[in-house]
Design a protein around this motif. Structure first.
Motif, PDB file in Angstrom:
ATOM      1  N   ALA A 434      -1.266  15.743 -30.634  1.00 51.12           N
ATOM      2  CA  ALA A 434       0.139  16.112 -30.823  1.00 51.12           C
ATOM      3  C   ALA A 434       0.768  16.585 -29.523  1.00 51.12           C
ATOM      4  O   ALA A 434       1.969  16.377 -29.290  1.00 51.12           O
ATOM      5  N   ALA A 435      -0.035  17.219 -28.654  1.00 50.91           N
ATOM      6  CA  ALA A 435       0.506  17.731 -27.391  1.00 50.91           C
ATOM      7  C   ALA A 435       1.009  16.611 -26.490  1.00 50.91           C
ATOM      8  O   ALA A 435       1.929  16.809 -25.693  1.00 50.91           O
ATOM      9  N   GLY A 436       0.427  15.408 -26.608  1.00 52.36           N
ATOM     10  CA  GLY A 436       0.851  14.297 -25.769  1.00 52.36           C
ATOM     11  C   GLY A 436       1.605  13.217 -26.512  1.00 52.36           C
ATOM     12  O   GLY A 436       1.914  12.172 -25.941  1.00 52.36           O
ATOM     13  N   ALA A 437       1.910  13.470 -27.801  1.00 49.35           N
ATOM     14  CA  ALA A 437       2.551  12.446 -28.619  1.00 49.35           C
ATOM     15  C   ALA A 437       4.020  12.259 -28.255  1.00 49.35           C
ATOM     16  O   ALA A 437       4.688  13.179 -27.785  1.00 49.35           O
ATOM     17  N   VAL A 438       4.501  11.039 -28.473  1.00 51.89           N
ATOM     18  CA  VAL A 438       5.910  10.691 -28.271  1.00 51.89           C
ATOM     19  C   VAL A 438       6.461  10.216 -29.614  1.00 51.89           C
ATOM     20  O   VAL A 438       5.854   9.339 -30.243  1.00 51.89           O
ATOM     21  N   PRO A 439       7.559  10.799 -30.115  1.00 47.07           N
ATOM     22  CA  PRO A 439       8.091  10.394 -31.418  1.00 47.07           C
ATOM     23  C   PRO A 439       8.325   8.884 -31.494  1.00 47.07           C
ATOM     24  O   PRO A 439       8.886   8.282 -30.583  1.00 47.07           O
TER      25      PRO A 439
END
Length: 491
Positions: A434-439
């Protein structure tokens, strides 16, 4: 001379080898029946995964509450395992196994009939209760049903294959049942299997002696509520944050209750967890198990989404994508009983965790342009072979030197560790992802998440190399005499 060699020399498959222990056929049937129940319990942790979108569409869960279809099972299962193990020790393991499996089977039928989200979540929790009562007795019944050391080692290898491979089989079965029928069959499938096992287990599996004594109520309460608190905090950490009051409060309460458990167990005449079970090598093996399970379950969580979101697989094809993992485990389970007698548990565990580290590091290269053969197949096969290599030595190390009357408690410790390891692994990896996720995009964050899984395997390798360092004569005892304390008592 082994039974297999004897058969070959006789030249006729119809002649029974004289070396077979008495009632070997009955013992083999009993082991098979118990392993079917273990497969049911393991399958249930993943069989509904690929059906979640259909469940959401049918019952109207909503994105925030859908995760409780999985979490309700994990919470009840992980929180009650120690209690289930102790109940088996006190009241008889076959009796606890039958009661747990009956609860599990009835809850599966009710879950398949659920008409509201609340009904399904409650029945999933009841499945977890039944699994927690039955699962600790599985290893204990395998130990007592095996007629000799060789059969026991084979049973442990099959247990490892069923326990680790069952998760990916659950994805295949869940995809198949959902595609050709309904998500409800992912729960109904347990009913005929459960009834068959309940009808046969009394015929082929002997009851273990009951161990009368005062029940440790404080230990039972602190172990159960403490484990539930930790699992509850870990499950919610990715959604609520690692520093949220909910997460910190759950960790603090769980830690406080486990400290109370430790204090109680050293003073109670009939403790929930025997203090002598908590030894350096056993704790090291349990830590390695938690790390390996955590890495594997996080891989399941991410790869299922990768093959569906990026590669465009449907539910059934998503399940078949895990075949290399399952085949690797079952293939390795054929040789681990032979290997453990020649190289010992520590060497197997170090080799397996090193290979697992390589497999997850390779998997971190999966990207938006990847293909199944190029990005998933190879790492999954390595992970399956590696997992098949490590499960048996961990199981042997945890159960070696455990008296018959405490085998249920030791099995409960092992399987509680598996549940906590899966909860920790998924929580940590989801947070890293989640820390590196992009919507709107799935791939960003994936590399860091899989490298974290590789880190879990690397730490397990470090534990095996340091904590499990054992003199050669002790390794021989672990392999050839899993219960040396019993042998000493008999002498």
């Amino acid at each position: 001379m082994s039974s297999t060699t004897s058969l070959r020399q006789q030249g006729s498959p119809r002649e029974l080898p004289v070396e077979l222990p008495p009632q070997a056929g009955r013992a083999a049937a009993g082991i098979a029946i118990v392993l079917v129940a273990q497969l049911m319990i393991v399958l249930d942790a993943t069989v509904v995964n690929v059906a979640l979108p259909r469940i959401d569409a049918d019952l109207g869960f909503g994105p925030a509450s859908l995760s409780w279809v999985l979490n309700a099972y994990t919470l009840a299962f992980g929180g009650l395992l120690l209690l289930g193990g102790r109940l088996g020790d006190v009241f008889g393991r076959r009796r606890a196994f039958e009661l747990g499996l009956a609860v599990f089977t009835v809850a599966s039928a009710l879950g398949g009939l659920a008409q509201t989200p609340g009904q399904l979540v409650i029945t999933r929790a009841l499945q977890g209760v039944g699994a927690a009562l039955a699962a600790p007795s599985v290893l204990a019944l395998l130990t007592t049903s095996a007629p000799d050391d060789a059969a026991r080692n084979r049973a442990f290898a099959l247990f490892g294959a069923v326990s680790s491979g069952g998760a990916s089989i659950g994805l295949i079965l869940g995809g198949l049942l959902t595609d050709v029928g309904s998500w409800r069959w992912t729960l109904f499938i347990n009913v005929p299997l459960g009834i068959a096992v309940l009808l046969l287990v009394g015929r082929f599996v002997d009851e273990t002696p009951r161990r009368p004594g005062r029940f440790d109520l404080v230990g039972a309460a602190s172990a159960t509520v403490g484990a539930v608190s930790l699992v509850w905090a870990l499950i919610g950490a990715p959604e609520h944050g690692w520093t949220s009051p909910r997460t910190i409060g759950g960790f603090v309460l769980g830690a406080a209750l486990l400290l109370l458990l430790a204090r109680t167990e050293t003073r109670h005449p009939h403790p929930m967890v025997q203090p002598h079970l908590v030894r350096r090598r056993r704790v090291g093996a349990l830590a390695a198990m938690a790390l390996v399970i955590g890495a594997n379950l996080s891989m399941f969580f991410l790869v299922v989404q990768y093959v569906q979101t990026v590669l465009g697989f449907g539910p059934l094809m998503s399940g078949f994508a895990f075949l290399p993992f399952s085949l690797g485990i079952f293939g390795m389970s054929r040789v681990t009983p032979w290997l453990i007698g020649r190289v010992g548990p520590r060497a197997m565990l170090m080799t397996g965790t090193a290979a697992l580290t390589v497999g997850y590091a390779w998997l971190s290269g999966a990207d938006a342009t990847g293909t199944y053969l190029g990005a998933v197949f190879g790492p999954m096969l390595i992970a399956g072979l590696a997992t098949g290599l490590v499960f048996m030595p961990i199981t042997v190390t945890v159960l070696s030197g455990v008296e018959h009357e405490h085998a249920g408690s030791a099995s409960g410790l092992l399987q509680t560790t598996q549940q906590l390891g899966s909860a920790v692994g998924v929580a940590v990896i989801v947070s890293v992802y989640a820390a590196g996720a992009v919507p709107g995009q799935f791939v960003p964050g994936l590399q860091a998440a899989f490298l974290t899984s590789a880190g879990f395997a690397a730490v397990a390798l470090l534990v095996a190399a340091t904590v499990l360092r054992t003199p050669k004569q002790e390794v021989a005892e672990v392999v050839t005499d899993p219960e040396p304390e019993l042998a000493a008592e008999a002498a």
